[in-house]
Design a protein around this motif. Structure first.
Motif, PDB file in Angstrom:
ATOM      1  N   LEU A  16       0.857  -1.209  -0.037  1.00  0.00           N
ATOM      2  CA  LEU A  16      -0.015   0.112   0.084  1.00  0.00           C
ATOM      3  C   LEU A  16       0.895   1.168   0.201  1.00  0.00           C
ATOM      4  O   LEU A  16       0.558   2.106  -0.642  1.00  0.00           O
ATOM      5  CB  LEU A  16      -0.914   0.054   1.185  1.00  0.00           C
ATOM      6  N   ALA A  17       2.065   1.025   0.820  1.00  0.00           N
ATOM      7  CA  ALA A  17       2.812   2.551   0.763  1.00  0.00           C
ATOM      8  C   ALA A  17       3.366   2.643  -0.597  1.00  0.00           C
ATOM      9  O   ALA A  17       3.513   3.678  -1.093  1.00  0.00           O
ATOM     10  CB  ALA A  17       4.047   2.214   1.969  1.00  0.00           C
ATOM     11  N   ALA A  18       3.687   1.664  -1.228  1.00  0.00           N
ATOM     12  CA  ALA A  18       4.443   1.653  -2.462  1.00  0.00           C
ATOM     13  C   ALA A  18       3.340   2.180  -3.605  1.00  0.00           C
ATOM     14  O   ALA A  18       3.743   3.184  -4.376  1.00  0.00           O
ATOM     15  CB  ALA A  18       5.053   0.547  -3.155  1.00  0.00           C
ATOM     16  N   LEU A  19       2.080   1.770  -3.358  1.00  0.00           N
ATOM     17  CA  LEU A  19       0.926   2.285  -4.653  1.00  0.00           C
ATOM     18  C   LEU A  19       0.903   3.875  -3.958  1.00  0.00           C
ATOM     19  O   LEU A  19       0.659   4.333  -4.940  1.00  0.00           O
ATOM     20  CB  LEU A  19      -0.147   1.367  -4.052  1.00  0.00           C
ATOM     21  N   ALA A  20       0.823   3.984  -2.756  1.00  0.00           N
ATOM     22  CA  ALA A  20       0.238   5.338  -2.585  1.00  0.00           C
ATOM     23  C   ALA A  20       1.559   6.496  -2.935  1.00  0.00           C
ATOM     24  O   ALA A  20       1.360   7.453  -3.389  1.00  0.00           O
ATOM     25  CB  ALA A  20       0.256   5.501  -0.879  1.00  0.00           C
ATOM     26  N   LYS A  21       2.532   5.957  -2.729  1.00  0.00           N
ATOM     27  CA  LYS A  21       3.964   6.782  -3.230  1.00  0.00           C
ATOM     28  C   LYS A  21       3.758   6.952  -4.658  1.00  0.00           C
ATOM     29  O   LYS A  21       4.029   8.174  -5.194  1.00  0.00           O
ATOM     30  CB  LYS A  21       5.040   6.196  -2.900  1.00  0.00           C
ATOM     31  N   GLU A  22       3.325   6.072  -5.472  1.00  0.00           N
ATOM     32  CA  GLU A  22       3.566   6.137  -6.841  1.00  0.00           C
ATOM     33  C   GLU A  22       2.251   7.077  -7.412  1.00  0.00           C
ATOM     34  O   GLU A  22       2.661   7.925  -8.187  1.00  0.00           O
ATOM     35  CB  GLU A  22       3.123   4.767  -7.608  1.00  0.00           C
ATOM     36  N   ARG A  23       1.369   7.237  -6.365  1.00  0.00           N
ATOM     37  CA  ARG A  23       0.279   8.034  -6.701  1.00  0.00           C
ATOM     38  C   ARG A  23       0.276   9.683  -6.055  1.00  0.00           C
ATOM     39  O   ARG A  23      -0.668  10.286  -6.376  1.00  0.00           O
ATOM     40  CB  ARG A  23      -0.940   7.446  -6.440  1.00  0.00           C
ATOM     41  N   GLY A  24       1.482   9.847  -5.307  1.00  0.00           N
ATOM     42  CA  GLY A  24       1.689  11.020  -4.658  1.00  0.00           C
ATOM     43  C   GLY A  24       0.583  11.308  -3.634  1.00  0.00           C
ATOM     44  O   GLY A  24       0.103  12.394  -3.337  1.00  0.00           O
ATOM     45  N   MET A  25       0.208  10.162  -2.695  1.00  0.00           N
ATOM     46  CA  MET A  25      -0.873  10.220  -1.720  1.00  0.00           C
ATOM     47  C   MET A  25      -0.071   9.580  -0.611  1.00  0.00           C
ATOM     48  O   MET A  25       0.450   8.763  -0.556  1.00  0.00           O
ATOM     49  CB  MET A  25      -2.208   9.729  -2.181  1.00  0.00           C
ATOM     50  N   THR A  26      -0.951   9.587   0.531  1.00  0.00           N
ATOM     51  CA  THR A  26      -0.737   8.878   1.561  1.00  0.00           C
ATOM     52  C   THR A  26      -1.494   7.447   1.675  1.00  0.00           C
ATOM     53  O   THR A  26      -2.324   7.086   0.497  1.00  0.00           O
ATOM     54  CB  THR A  26      -1.250   9.642   2.916  1.00  0.00           C
TER      55      THR A  26
END
Length: 96
Positions: A16-26
């Protein structure tokens, strides 16, 4: 609105952290966005009811709920009914 904690395995948290980072969100923002994209069974049922109501109202369609539920391809059946009604209307107009 308060925040809550959700317990997930470390591997899920990392994903989830990797996905969030890719999308520029928490992670919280990502989970919120994902949850908003997934309707509940109640919301899906309401959409079905509204879709059938709109179809009946705007297409002068008389397909019953049973026909909707039993048809393998409801949209094709609706098109067939609309075509049948159009042909009948044209024939009726020619006969007059």
């Amino acid at each position: 609105m308060g925040d809550s904690t959700i317990k997930v395995p470390d591997t899920t948290r990392d994903h989830l952290a990797a996905l969030a980072k890719e999308r520029g969100m928490t992670i919280g923002g990502l989970v919120t966005a994902l949850a908003e994209q997934q309707p509940t069974a109640e919301q899906l049922a309401a959409r079905v009811i509204e879709g059938r109501r709109v179809m009946r109202e705007h297409m002068n369609c008389t397909v019953t709920d049973e026909e909707f539920d039993s048809a393998p391809d409801v949209l094709s059946r609706v098109y067939e009914i609309a075509a049948e009604k159009s042909v009948a209307s044209i024939k009726k107009g020619r006969a007059a």
